[in-house]
Design a protein around this motif. Structure first.
Motif, short mmCIF file in Angstrom:
data_model
loop_
_atom_site.label_atom_id
_atom_site.label_comp_id
_atom_site.label_asym_id
_atom_site.label_seq_id
_atom_site.Cartn_x
_atom_site.Cartn_y
_atom_site.Cartn_z
N SER A 94 36.68 10.51 68.73
CA SER A 94 37.96 10.80 69.41
C SER A 94 38.28 9.79 70.51
O SER A 94 39.29 9.91 71.21
CB SER A 94 37.93 12.21 70.02
OG SER A 94 36.90 12.31 70.99
N TYR A 95 37.44 8.77 70.62
CA TYR A 95 37.66 7.75 71.66
C TYR A 95 38.65 6.70 71.16
O TYR A 95 38.30 5.53 70.92
CB TYR A 95 36.35 7.10 72.06
CG TYR A 95 35.35 8.08 72.67
CD1 TYR A 95 35.63 8.75 73.86
CD2 TYR A 95 34.13 8.33 72.04
CE1 TYR A 95 34.72 9.65 74.40
CE2 TYR A 95 33.23 9.23 72.58
CZ TYR A 95 33.52 9.88 73.76
OH TYR A 95 32.63 10.77 74.30
N VAL A 96 39.90 7.11 70.98
CA VAL A 96 40.95 6.20 70.54
C VAL A 96 42.23 6.42 71.34
O VAL A 96 42.58 7.55 71.67
CB VAL A 96 41.26 6.35 69.02
CG1 VAL A 96 40.12 5.80 68.18
CG2 VAL A 96 41.57 7.78 68.66
N GLY A 123 41.37 17.68 66.36
CA GLY A 123 40.19 18.48 66.62
C GLY A 123 40.48 19.71 67.46
O GLY A 123 41.55 19.86 68.05
N LYS A 124 39.49 20.58 67.53
CA LYS A 124 39.61 21.78 68.35
C LYS A 124 39.74 21.43 69.83
O LYS A 124 40.24 22.23 70.62
CB LYS A 124 38.41 22.70 68.13
CG LYS A 124 38.38 23.34 66.74
CD LYS A 124 37.16 24.21 66.55
CE LYS A 124 37.15 24.80 65.14
NZ LYS A 124 35.93 25.59 64.88
N ASN A 125 39.30 20.22 70.20
CA ASN A 125 39.42 19.78 71.59
C ASN A 125 40.76 19.13 71.88
O ASN A 125 40.96 18.52 72.94
CB ASN A 125 38.28 18.81 71.94
CG ASN A 125 38.31 17.54 71.12
OD1 ASN A 125 39.17 17.36 70.24
ND2 ASN A 125 37.36 16.64 71.36
N CYS A 126 41.70 19.26 70.93
CA CYS A 126 43.07 18.73 71.09
C CYS A 126 43.11 17.21 71.12
O CYS A 126 44.06 16.61 71.65
CB CYS A 126 43.75 19.31 72.33
SG CYS A 126 44.01 21.08 72.24
N SER A 127 42.09 16.57 70.59
CA SER A 127 42.07 15.12 70.46
C SER A 127 42.11 14.76 68.98
O SER A 127 41.65 15.53 68.13
CB SER A 127 40.80 14.54 71.07
OG SER A 127 40.73 14.77 72.45
N ARG A 157 44.34 24.61 71.00
CA ARG A 157 45.31 25.07 71.99
C ARG A 157 44.73 24.91 73.40
O ARG A 157 43.68 25.48 73.71
CB ARG A 157 45.73 26.52 71.77
CG ARG A 157 46.88 26.92 72.71
CD ARG A 157 47.37 28.33 72.46
NE ARG A 157 47.95 28.53 71.16
CZ ARG A 157 49.17 28.12 70.81
NH1 ARG A 157 49.92 27.47 71.67
NH2 ARG A 157 49.62 28.38 69.59
N LEU A 158 45.44 24.15 74.21
CA LEU A 158 45.00 23.83 75.56
C LEU A 158 45.95 24.39 76.60
O LEU A 158 47.16 24.21 76.50
CB LEU A 158 44.92 22.31 75.74
CG LEU A 158 44.58 21.78 77.14
CD1 LEU A 158 43.09 21.97 77.42
CD2 LEU A 158 44.96 20.30 77.26
N ASN A 159 45.40 25.09 77.58
CA ASN A 159 46.18 25.49 78.75
C ASN A 159 46.03 24.35 79.76
O ASN A 159 45.06 24.28 80.51
CB ASN A 159 45.66 26.80 79.34
CG ASN A 159 46.44 27.22 80.57
OD1 ASN A 159 47.31 26.49 81.06
ND2 ASN A 159 46.14 28.40 81.10
N ALA A 160 47.00 23.43 79.76
CA ALA A 160 46.91 22.24 80.60
C ALA A 160 46.79 22.58 82.08
O ALA A 160 46.21 21.82 82.86
CB ALA A 160 48.11 21.33 80.36
#
Length: 383
Positions: A165-167, A153-157, A208-211
């Motif tokens: 996405s709760y896995v 997903g777009k949320n990186c999950s 894409r996530l900036n952690a």
């Protein structure tokens, strides 16, 4: 035994031991992920917790000689809490992210993978296996996506049709050439809710996530939290679920499936003030079985102080003054000083000025000054 029959029986066995989804993919390199990881490094978006060697993260054959396929598994975890306690004035509460409710998922997923390893060894004596969960070299999300567990997903999950996405994810490289599954088509479409509501703008674009800006990462750091992020923490003391809770694909996904993942409400939403004085022994005894305890009590306590400031919890001032004056850790003393200034009240300025005279650590002194400035600003606004 024929590979097709073995694969079919393995799928049934996995279900019998509590694996909610299982998928298979080939063990060829993850070329697209390699390019993404290189770009992440260039942008300095990595958290620092992950494996630094990109080759190991994307080349299964470097991790297992003769690698032919990868088995991916997923376990669903709850998104809802039954009998959740409600914080109130004088008894404020923090919150652990859903991925830290119940038993540490590293343990739970690893147990299933170990059982699968044993099952395969009984049937294929010369089988070669390498399993991993979260902290392993491979990118769990990339494996799960290619194995048809869900789409990225777009949320990186990884988002699954069945559980959202709760896995929790895990994988096993093997030298058995299992038939690969077909990846699931991306269903995010034009939706960008997760990007729009991310508290710190950590989701810079879809996938894409900036952690370094992610609240989930920030809650796990041990140093002073940068000023720009403190107000975004709210009452989060470990992790962040915002990009999941807003996702339309998670609507109605309660996932009350595994008893071991059901949270103890008093631990998943703990009272904040008692956390300030908890000993290492008490912390481990109480929270040690949760994945959110892996960094120890320090980040949790620092975040609890910030949460009390978020609530402007006057009743916590005496406890915060004690932390500011007596705690051996500069991060705790300084964060408490800042929080005292943020909360304010009749005793705040006197306590901060006394601390200013006695404190010797430069970083703590800076936080005391910040606290005094906050008091001044607050006073000017009231006037």
């Amino acid at each position: 035994m024929m590979i097709e029959q073995l694969q079919s029986e393995l799928i049934e066995y996995a279900k019998s031991i509590g694996v909610d989804k299982i998928g298979f993919t080939h063990a060829s390199p993850f070329h697209e992920m390699k390019n993404r990881l290189k770009r992440q490094q260039e942008l300095r978006f990595q958290s620092g917790f992950e494996e630094s060697d990109i080759e190991k993260r994307t080349e299964p054959s470097l991790l297992l000689h003769g690698a032919e396929s990868i088995i991916a598994i997923a376990l669903a975890y709850p998104s809802k809490m039954e009998d959740a306690p409600v914080g109130k004035k004088g008894a404020r509460r923090g919150i652990f992210a859903r991925a830290s409710w119940g038993v540490d998922y590293h343990v739970a997923v690893r147990e299933r993978l170990t059982l699968i390893e044993e099952w395969l060894k009984e049937r294929v004596p010369d089988v070669q296996l390498k399993s991993m969960v979260d902290t392993g070299e491979l990118v769990d999300r990339a494996v799960a996506e290619r194995a048809g567990i869900g789409w990225s997903g777009k949320n990186c999950s990884i988002i699954t049709p069945e559980f959202g996405s709760y896995v929790y994810l895990g994988e096993m490289i093997t030298n058995i050439p299992f038939k690969p599954d077909t990846p699931i088509e991306d269903e995010c479409g034009d939706c960008r809710l997760c990007l729009d509501v991310c508290p710190t703008g950590a989701l810079v674009e879809g996938g894409r996530l900036n952690a370094q800006r992610c609240v989930a990462f920030l809650t796990q750091t041990k140093d002073f939290l940068p000023d720009e992020f403190r107000k975004e923490l709210g009452n989060r003391i470990y992790g962040c679920d915002t990009c999941q809770t807003v996702c339309p694909k998670n609507k109605g996904k309660a996932n009350w499936i595994h008893e071991e993942f059901k949270p103890d409400p008093e631990l998943a939403k703990p009272l904040l003030v008692p956390l300030l004085k908890v000993s290492n022994k008490e912390f481990k005894a109480k929270f040690g079985y949760m994945s959110g305890s892996w960094r120890g009590k320090k980040p949790i306590q620092r975040n609890a102080i910030i949460a009390l400031a978020h609530f402007k919890e006057q009743a916590a001032i005496p406890d915060l003054i004690e932390v500011m004056n007596k705690d051996e850790r500069p991060v705790m003393r300084g964060t408490a000083a800042w929080a005292i200034g943020k909360i304010g009240g009749p005793n705040a300025e006197e306590a901060l000025r006394k601390a200013l005279e006695l404190e010797q650590d430069a970083k703590v002194l800076l936080e005391i000054e910040k606290g005094l400035t906050l008091l001044t600003v607050s006073s000017e606004i009231k006037e």
